[in-house]
Scaffold this active site. Sequence first.
Site, short mmCIF file in Angstrom:
data_model
loop_
_atom_site.label_atom_id
_atom_site.label_comp_id
_atom_site.label_asym_id
_atom_site.label_seq_id
_atom_site.Cartn_x
_atom_site.Cartn_y
_atom_site.Cartn_z
N SER A 28 0.83 -1.21 0.00
CA SER A 28 0.00 0.00 0.00
C SER A 28 0.86 1.26 0.00
O SER A 28 1.66 1.45 0.91
CB SER A 28 -0.89 0.04 1.24
N HIS A 59 -3.80 0.94 -5.06
CA HIS A 59 -3.12 -0.08 -5.85
C HIS A 59 -3.46 0.13 -7.33
O HIS A 59 -4.62 0.19 -7.70
CB HIS A 59 -3.57 -1.48 -5.43
N HIS A 81 -5.45 -9.51 -2.25
CA HIS A 81 -5.56 -9.84 -0.83
C HIS A 81 -6.66 -10.87 -0.59
O HIS A 81 -7.66 -10.90 -1.30
CB HIS A 81 -5.90 -8.57 -0.03
N TYR A 83 -8.66 -10.73 1.86
CA TYR A 83 -9.89 -10.06 2.32
C TYR A 83 -10.75 -9.53 1.17
O TYR A 83 -11.91 -9.20 1.36
CB TYR A 83 -9.58 -8.94 3.32
N GLU A 84 -10.17 -9.46 -0.03
CA GLU A 84 -10.97 -9.05 -1.18
C GLU A 84 -11.86 -10.20 -1.66
O GLU A 84 -12.71 -10.00 -2.52
CB GLU A 84 -10.06 -8.62 -2.33
N ALA A 111 2.58 -2.78 4.20
CA ALA A 111 2.26 -1.89 5.32
C ALA A 111 1.81 -2.78 6.47
O ALA A 111 1.09 -3.75 6.25
CB ALA A 111 1.13 -0.95 4.91
N MET A 214 -2.03 -7.89 6.46
CA MET A 214 -3.02 -8.73 5.79
C MET A 214 -2.53 -9.28 4.46
O MET A 214 -3.34 -9.59 3.57
CB MET A 214 -4.32 -7.93 5.58
N SER A 215 -1.21 -9.40 4.32
CA SER A 215 -0.69 -9.84 3.02
C SER A 215 0.60 -10.64 3.19
O SER A 215 0.92 -11.11 4.28
CB SER A 215 -0.42 -8.62 2.14
N ASN A 238 1.29 2.14 11.61
CA ASN A 238 0.51 2.46 12.82
C ASN A 238 0.91 1.53 13.95
O ASN A 238 1.43 0.45 13.71
CB ASN A 238 -1.00 2.30 12.53
N HIS A 252 -7.40 3.35 7.44
CA HIS A 252 -6.71 3.02 6.18
C HIS A 252 -6.01 4.26 5.60
O HIS A 252 -4.93 4.17 5.06
CB HIS A 252 -7.69 2.42 5.18
N1 HPA Z 1 -3.36 -4.46 11.30
C1 HPA Z 1 -3.45 -5.28 10.24
N2 HPA Z 1 -3.01 -4.92 9.04
C2 HPA Z 1 -2.45 -3.71 8.91
C3 HPA Z 1 -2.34 -2.81 9.97
C4 HPA Z 1 -2.83 -3.23 11.24
O1 HPA Z 1 -2.77 -2.50 12.24
N3 HPA Z 1 -1.72 -1.69 9.51
C5 HPA Z 1 -1.48 -1.91 8.19
N4 HPA Z 1 -1.93 -3.11 7.82
#
Ligand code: HPA
Length: 293
Positions: A28, A59, A81, A83-84, A111, A214-215, A238, A252
């Site tokens: 990302s 993306h 991903h 989750y998609e 990320a 998540m990847s 984060n 996000h």
């Molecule tokens: N959690 C899960 N996936 C992420 C996060 C998070 O805090 N930050 C960026 N991708």
Amino acid sequence: SYETYLETAEWLLSRTKHRPKVAIICGSGLGMLAETFTDQETFKYTDIPNFPKSTVQGHAGQLVFGELKGKTCVCMQGRFHMYEGYPLSKVTFPIRVFRLLGVEVLIVTNAAGSIADDYNTGDLMIIKDHINMPGMAGQHALQGPNDERFGSRFPPMSDVYDRALGKLALDISTELDCSNLMHEGVYCMVGGPSFETIAEARLLHKLGADAVGMSTVPEVTVARHCGLRVFGLSLITNKVTKEYDSTEAVEHKAVLSIGKMRAGVVQNLVLELVGRVDLTPTRLQDIQEKQIQ
Ligand code: HPA
């Protein structure tokens, strides 16, 4: 099936003059690296036979071929991903295509949120190992019939991330004067798309995760299965809160803005790494090892 991967590889090989040895997957907000490729050739995912289409914001959804620091590379601008809603066979589809194109090294950026107490937003983490949470729960990229032409049924995963590449990246970060940002740690993949609850964050901390995202894990698992060397880098966008009295909540948008802020550093690091990754000696070594056997 093998034929599907082959069809896509042959489609690409007949349309690009490039023969990439290095594949790069950009996370990302980190996709600008491909814009520095010289002699670019670009293919939209929507035009490539059998390729999945990416849907997430930030993306671009294209494959870029070109030269970087004297190495022929292919870069995924945008990844797929879980989750998609893609099955993991689709998420990892490009990896085996890369293998058939002749790629030897996979570089992945992502990320991630930090679980470790001493990481800060904007820090970088060289992935030294991972926890495949979906895999352990029965959603594994190598589930289903195994094709021995790619790799073995029960591949080891005790050596996913190439030590030499990790060491090289650390050395480079010192030279680039960003070693103060660097960590080496464990990446945990979760399915998403929701961010972690506080109880989940505490659980991951206890399990030994330093960062969560998540990847990446499906792609590198398939890459190791088919013999690619892997380097992974997480940008900490984060801090994942582990305290009930905290008012921090991850968004996000924040993930993307930290991506933008550090994109230059990530880009320079990967650029130097690509320049210095030694492809030939490793192969010579492989040949020598085979001869000894
Ligand atoms: N959690 C899960 N996936 C992420 C996060 C998070 O805090 N930050 C960026 N991708």
